[in-house]
Design a protein around this motif. Structure first.
Motif, PDB file in Angstrom:
ATOM      1  N   SER A  17       0.830  -1.218   0.000  1.00  0.00           N
ATOM      2  CA  SER A  17       0.000   0.000   0.000  1.00  0.00           C
ATOM      3  C   SER A  17       0.858   1.259   0.000  1.00  0.00           C
ATOM      4  CB  SER A  17      -0.921   0.015   1.219  1.00  0.00           C
ATOM      5  OG  SER A  17      -1.704  -1.145   1.260  1.00  0.00           O
ATOM      6  N   GLY A  18       1.827   1.325   0.914  1.00  0.00           N
ATOM      7  CA  GLY A  18       2.664   2.516   0.998  1.00  0.00           C
ATOM      8  C   GLY A  18       3.544   2.673  -0.234  1.00  0.00           C
ATOM      9  N   THR A  19       4.130   1.573  -0.677  1.00  0.00           N
ATOM     10  CA  THR A  19       5.042   1.643  -1.826  1.00  0.00           C
ATOM     11  C   THR A  19       4.300   2.097  -3.075  1.00  0.00           C
ATOM     12  OG1 THR A  19       6.308  -0.157  -0.864  1.00  0.00           O
ATOM     13  CG2 THR A  19       6.690   0.291  -3.199  1.00  0.00           C
ATOM     14  N   MET A  20       3.113   1.513  -3.300  1.00  0.00           N
ATOM     15  CA  MET A  20       2.402   1.872  -4.531  1.00  0.00           C
ATOM     16  C   MET A  20       1.792   3.279  -4.444  1.00  0.00           C
ATOM     17  SD  MET A  20       3.112  -0.147  -6.781  1.00  0.00           S
ATOM     18  CE  MET A  20       2.134   0.738  -7.996  1.00  0.00           C
ATOM     19  N   THR A  21       1.505   3.762  -3.236  1.00  0.00           N
ATOM     20  CA  THR A  21       1.068   5.156  -3.126  1.00  0.00           C
ATOM     21  C   THR A  21       2.218   6.072  -3.539  1.00  0.00           C
ATOM     22  OG1 THR A  21      -0.453   4.581  -1.347  1.00  0.00           O
ATOM     23  CG2 THR A  21       0.110   6.900  -1.569  1.00  0.00           C
ATOM     24  N   ALA A  22       3.426   5.749  -3.068  1.00  0.00           N
ATOM     25  CA  ALA A  22       4.602   6.560  -3.434  1.00  0.00           C
ATOM     26  C   ALA A  22       4.828   6.509  -4.946  1.00  0.00           C
ATOM     27  CB  ALA A  22       5.836   6.045  -2.693  1.00  0.00           C
ATOM     28  N   VAL A  23       4.733   5.313  -5.520  1.00  0.00           N
ATOM     29  CA  VAL A  23       4.955   5.166  -6.967  1.00  0.00           C
ATOM     30  C   VAL A  23       3.907   5.958  -7.746  1.00  0.00           C
ATOM     31  CG1 VAL A  23       4.843   3.491  -8.865  1.00  0.00           C
ATOM     32  CG2 VAL A  23       6.166   2.955  -6.803  1.00  0.00           C
ATOM     33  N   ASN A  24       2.643   5.860  -7.330  1.00  0.00           N
ATOM     34  CA  ASN A  24       1.586   6.583  -8.047  1.00  0.00           C
ATOM     35  C   ASN A  24       1.752   8.096  -7.922  1.00  0.00           C
ATOM     36  OD1 ASN A  24       0.010   4.540  -9.284  1.00  0.00           O
ATOM     37  ND2 ASN A  24      -0.713   3.927  -7.268  1.00  0.00           N
ATOM     38  N   LEU A  25       2.144   8.564  -6.734  1.00  0.00           N
ATOM     39  CA  LEU A  25       2.398  10.003  -6.580  1.00  0.00           C
ATOM     40  C   LEU A  25       3.498  10.430  -7.537  1.00  0.00           C
ATOM     41  CD1 LEU A  25       2.283  10.327  -2.688  1.00  0.00           C
ATOM     42  CD2 LEU A  25       0.866  11.627  -4.285  1.00  0.00           C
ATOM     43  N   ALA A  26       4.543   9.611  -7.592  1.00  0.00           N
ATOM     44  CA  ALA A  26       5.704   9.976  -8.421  1.00  0.00           C
ATOM     45  C   ALA A  26       5.333   9.981  -9.901  1.00  0.00           C
ATOM     46  CB  ALA A  26       6.851   9.015  -8.148  1.00  0.00           C
ATOM     47  N   ARG A  27       4.544   9.018 -10.325  1.00  0.00           N
ATOM     48  CA  ARG A  27       4.300   8.943 -11.770  1.00  0.00           C
ATOM     49  C   ARG A  27       3.201   9.902 -12.218  1.00  0.00           C
ATOM     50  NH1 ARG A  27       0.596   4.950 -13.982  1.00  0.00           N
ATOM     51  NH2 ARG A  27      -0.777   4.239 -12.330  1.00  0.00           N
ATOM     52  N   LEU A  28       2.326  10.322 -11.272  1.00  0.00           N
ATOM     53  CA  LEU A  28       1.218  11.191 -11.677  1.00  0.00           C
ATOM     54  C   LEU A  28       1.475  12.674 -11.411  1.00  0.00           C
ATOM     55  CD1 LEU A  28      -1.874   9.148 -10.432  1.00  0.00           C
ATOM     56  CD2 LEU A  28      -0.856   9.178 -12.706  1.00  0.00           C
ATOM     57  N   SER A  29       2.398  12.964 -10.511  1.00  0.00           N
ATOM     58  CA  SER A  29       2.578  14.366 -10.136  1.00  0.00           C
ATOM     59  C   SER A  29       3.186  15.169 -11.285  1.00  0.00           C
ATOM     60  CB  SER A  29       3.484  14.471  -8.908  1.00  0.00           C
ATOM     61  OG  SER A  29       3.665  15.826  -8.602  1.00  0.00           O
ATOM     62  N   GLU A  30       2.628  16.328 -11.507  1.00  0.00           N
ATOM     63  CA  GLU A  30       3.183  17.196 -12.551  1.00  0.00           C
ATOM     64  C   GLU A  30       4.024  18.304 -11.938  1.00  0.00           C
ATOM     65  OE1 GLU A  30      -0.157  18.376 -14.860  1.00  0.00           O
ATOM     66  OE2 GLU A  30      -0.388  16.371 -15.729  1.00  0.00           O
ATOM     67  N   SER A  31       4.186  18.257 -10.630  1.00  0.00           N
ATOM     68  CA  SER A  31       4.978  19.299  -9.983  1.00  0.00           C
ATOM     69  C   SER A  31       5.974  18.642  -9.025  1.00  0.00           C
ATOM     70  CB  SER A  31       4.059  20.236  -9.218  1.00  0.00           C
ATOM     71  OG  SER A  31       3.268  19.473  -8.350  1.00  0.00           O
ATOM     72  N   PRO A  32       7.016  19.358  -8.663  1.00  0.00           N
ATOM     73  CA  PRO A  32       8.013  18.772  -7.782  1.00  0.00           C
ATOM     74  C   PRO A  32       7.410  18.385  -6.434  1.00  0.00           C
ATOM     75  CG  PRO A  32       8.835  20.774  -8.759  1.00  0.00           C
ATOM     76  CD  PRO A  32       7.377  20.713  -9.087  1.00  0.00           C
ATOM     77  N   LEU A  33       7.862  17.305  -5.939  1.00  0.00           N
ATOM     78  CA  LEU A  33       7.292  16.750  -4.709  1.00  0.00           C
ATOM     79  C   LEU A  33       8.374  15.941  -4.024  1.00  0.00           C
ATOM     80  CD1 LEU A  33       4.347  16.657  -3.631  1.00  0.00           C
ATOM     81  CD2 LEU A  33       4.090  14.466  -4.808  1.00  0.00           C
ATOM     82  N   ARG A  34       8.354  16.003  -2.689  1.00  0.00           N
ATOM     83  CA  ARG A  34       9.275  15.154  -1.933  1.00  0.00           C
ATOM     84  C   ARG A  34       8.426  14.101  -1.214  1.00  0.00           C
ATOM     85  NH1 ARG A  34      11.847  17.181   3.456  1.00  0.00           N
ATOM     86  NH2 ARG A  34      12.730  15.200   4.132  1.00  0.00           N
ATOM     87  N   ILE A  35       8.823  12.852  -1.352  1.00  0.00           N
ATOM     88  CA  ILE A  35       8.079  11.768  -0.692  1.00  0.00           C
ATOM     89  C   ILE A  35       9.054  11.005   0.196  1.00  0.00           C
ATOM     90  CG2 ILE A  35       6.756   9.645  -1.039  1.00  0.00           C
ATOM     91  CD1 ILE A  35       6.167  10.677  -3.899  1.00  0.00           C
ATOM     92  N   THR A  36       8.674  10.816   1.458  1.00  0.00           N
ATOM     93  CA  THR A  36       9.500   9.964   2.327  1.00  0.00           C
ATOM     94  C   THR A  36       8.644   8.782   2.755  1.00  0.00           C
ATOM     95  OG1 THR A  36      10.636  11.927   3.133  1.00  0.00           O
ATOM     96  CG2 THR A  36      11.002   9.893   4.346  1.00  0.00           C
ATOM     97  N   LEU A  37       9.178   7.607   2.560  1.00  0.00           N
ATOM     98  CA  LEU A  37       8.474   6.385   2.926  1.00  0.00           C
ATOM     99  C   LEU A  37       9.205   5.777   4.123  1.00  0.00           C
ATOM    100  CD1 LEU A  37       6.907   4.148   0.337  1.00  0.00           C
ATOM    101  CD2 LEU A  37       8.075   3.062   2.199  1.00  0.00           C
TER     102      LEU A  37
END
Ligand SMILES: Cc1cc2nc3c(=O)[nH]c(=O)nc-3n(C[C@H](O)[C@H](O)[C@H](O)COP(=O)(O)OP(=O)(O)OC[C@H]3O[C@@H](n4cnc5c(N)ncnc54)[C@H](O)[C@@H]3O)c2cc1C
Length: 486
Positions: A17-37
């Protein structure tokens, strides 16, 4: 010009769940974002289910339905085509194969790796993995502060709880055996190192999927001794089968979600009878119910949910959570050969008996007995009484009122977009939850076919919300930069 702070999303839990949320955020975001898992205990990027190193542990869903991305249904099968060891399988065979779970863990890791270590240095989003335990969360003016067990803090704009399955609940007498070398309280951490010599007895408490994992491993290790598995109903999971289509269920003119439990149970029973009479497997009905399960559960009253759990859940689970035919065959062969004995009894308690563990059993007719085990493994399934959670983080969230149990006390209360509801009934301004924590709200919230949709939706919700944050920036130059970013 003021350089705006980079938006930061913290995800607690590094399973599917956590990993795929991070992956989806990364692939869908059109703006810079920092994600910490942030993850601890089980392997990051794999979690409990796919962190296993044992090759004999297979997925209980065929490859064709294990894509991690709902918008790319063939993704897992296509990824498998990148590996030479499956080259000999035809497309049809590959799609129908129950892959080793550790291969699925490789798949998740490879997806995460792609975004955590992007080769494109202009990548908008990067994921940082952190090995730590989140012990508490404190609200801040604009987000939250995560308090880590290591003593560090982490500030984030949004936080996602993806803490997954908890180890099984304690059994009566647990404290007396907690440090006993023959006791294993968590079946998902190493117990093979405690393996007793051949000729001894191992007792598996429970007869579900985790018990099947343990049996398969003991067979793979060719451990020779007495093997018992015990549960109240004594039912082992059923095997997957190739079913024929049943056009009569669900009936076209019936809205399953509006029937209520009693009428639904009657309807299901009628159609099971019909299939049995035709010589077909009635388990097909459970498969046909699966797409409707969440909606049905949400329209049930709490009394109906409780009734379902008491009367039907054990039977539902053995039919719904089926296993690969090859695994089922091995388990049944072990039963036929007398290597595995299944007992139907309640577990009254566990206690130390010198070097052994005593398991007190009570049969339906009231008779009591004690099994002696050189190794006893608690495979009774994830603990689900949320208010009694043993997670320090979840306890702290309940105590501070940042979260509250759902009406079934099986997980955390959320709104339909997965935003956590605080004790006062307000939507949290920063906290969302996904995965098995939503079991009480959705019932069906533990397997990949549902979790992949949740992780995509929660990513979309967050990305939709982030632009709103830009409106709060008042400095025109600062706002211009934010608009470029988001
Ligand atoms: C043995 C097993 C086999 C399964 N097989 C299948 C299958 O074949 N197909 C299928 O569809 N489903 C299967 N499932 C269902 C499975 O639950 C889901 O597929 C999925 O793996 C759940 O992932 P998750 O990320 O929600 O939870 P988890 O895998 O439980 O991951 C949660 C992670 O969060 C970490 N964590 C918790 N609290 C904190 C904290 N405070 N700080 C930091 N980290 C924290 C945990 O340690 C863990 O690493 C299986 C489940 C189990 C237990």
């Amino acid at each position: 010009m003021i350089v705006p702070r980079l938006r930061h999303i913290a995800i607690i839990g590094g399973g599917f769940s956590g990993t795929m949320t991070a992956v989806n955020l990364a692939r869908l975001s059109e703006s810079p974002l920092r994600i910490t898992l942030i993850n601890h205990c089980y392997p990051s990027g794999r979690g409990i289910a796919y962190g296993t190193r044992r090759p004999e542990h297979l997925l209980n869903v065929a490859a064709r339905n294990m894509s991690a991305m709902p918008d790319h249904p063939n993704h897992f099968v296509e990824w498998l085509r990148t590996r030479t060891e499956f080259a000999a399988l035809s497309d049809t065979e590959l799609r129908e194969t129950f892959m080793p779970r550790r291969v699925y863990g490789d798949y998740l890791r490879s997806l995460a790796h792609h975004y955590a270590r992007p080769v494109d240095r202009h990548a908008r989003v990067q994921i940082e993995f952190r090995d730590d335990e989140v012990a508490d969360i404190k609200p801040e003016a604009d987000g939250a502060r995560l308090i880590l067990a290591s003593g560090h803090n982490l500030d984030a704009d949004k936080v996602i709880l993806a803490t997954g399955n908890e180890p099984p609940a304690d059994l009566p007498g647990n404290d007396t055996v907690a440090n006993h070398p023959g006791w294993c309280a968590n079946p998902w951490l190493d117990w093979e190192s405690k393996l007793p010599p051949a000729g001894e007895t191992i007792v598996l408490l429970g007869t579900g999927l985790t018990t099947v994992d343990a049996i398969i491993t003991l067979l793979a290790l060719d451990w020779r001794g007495t093997l018992h598995a015990v549960s109240r109903h004594g039912l082992l999971p059923q095997s997957h089968f190739k079913g024929t289509e049943d056009p009569l269920f669900p009936p076209a003119d019936v809205d399953l979600a509006s029937l209520g439990l009693e009428a639904l149970a009657d309807l299901v029973e009628t159609h099971c009878e019909r299939l049995r009479a035709q010589g077909a497997n009635p388990a097909m009905i459970v498969d046909k119910l699966r797409p409707h399960t969440q909606r049905i559960w949400q329209t049930f009253t709490d009394a109906e949910r409780r009734e379902f759990i008491t009367r039907y859940a054990a039977r539902w689970n053995v039919i719904r959570h089926r296993i690969a035919p090859s695994i089922h065959r091995q388990v049944m062969t072990a039963v036929d050969e007398g290597r595995l004995q299944i007992s139907r009894a309640s577990i009254a308690g566990v206690k130390p008996l010198g070097a052994k563990i005593g398991i007190d059993l009570r049969a339906r007719d009231g008779t009591t007995s004690t099994l002696e085990a050189a190794l006893a493994i608690n495979c009774t399934g994830p603990h689900t009484r949320f208010s009694a959670t043993r997670s320090q983080l979840l306890q702290n969230l309940l105590a501070s009122g940042l979260a509250q149990p759902d009406s079934m006390n099986m997980g955390v209360r959320v709104e339909s977009d997965f935003t956590v509801v605080e004790r006062g009934g307000h939507r949290s301004s920063f906290l969302l939850a996904i995965g098995p924590l939503l079991r009480g709200t959705l019932w069906e919230s533990i397997a990949v076919p549902e979790l992949r949709g949740q992780s995509l939706r929660v990513a979309q919700t967050l990305l939709d919300e982030l632009p709103a944050a830009a409106a709060r920036w008042t400095d025109p130059a600062e706002k211009a930069v934010m608009e470029y970013w988001i």
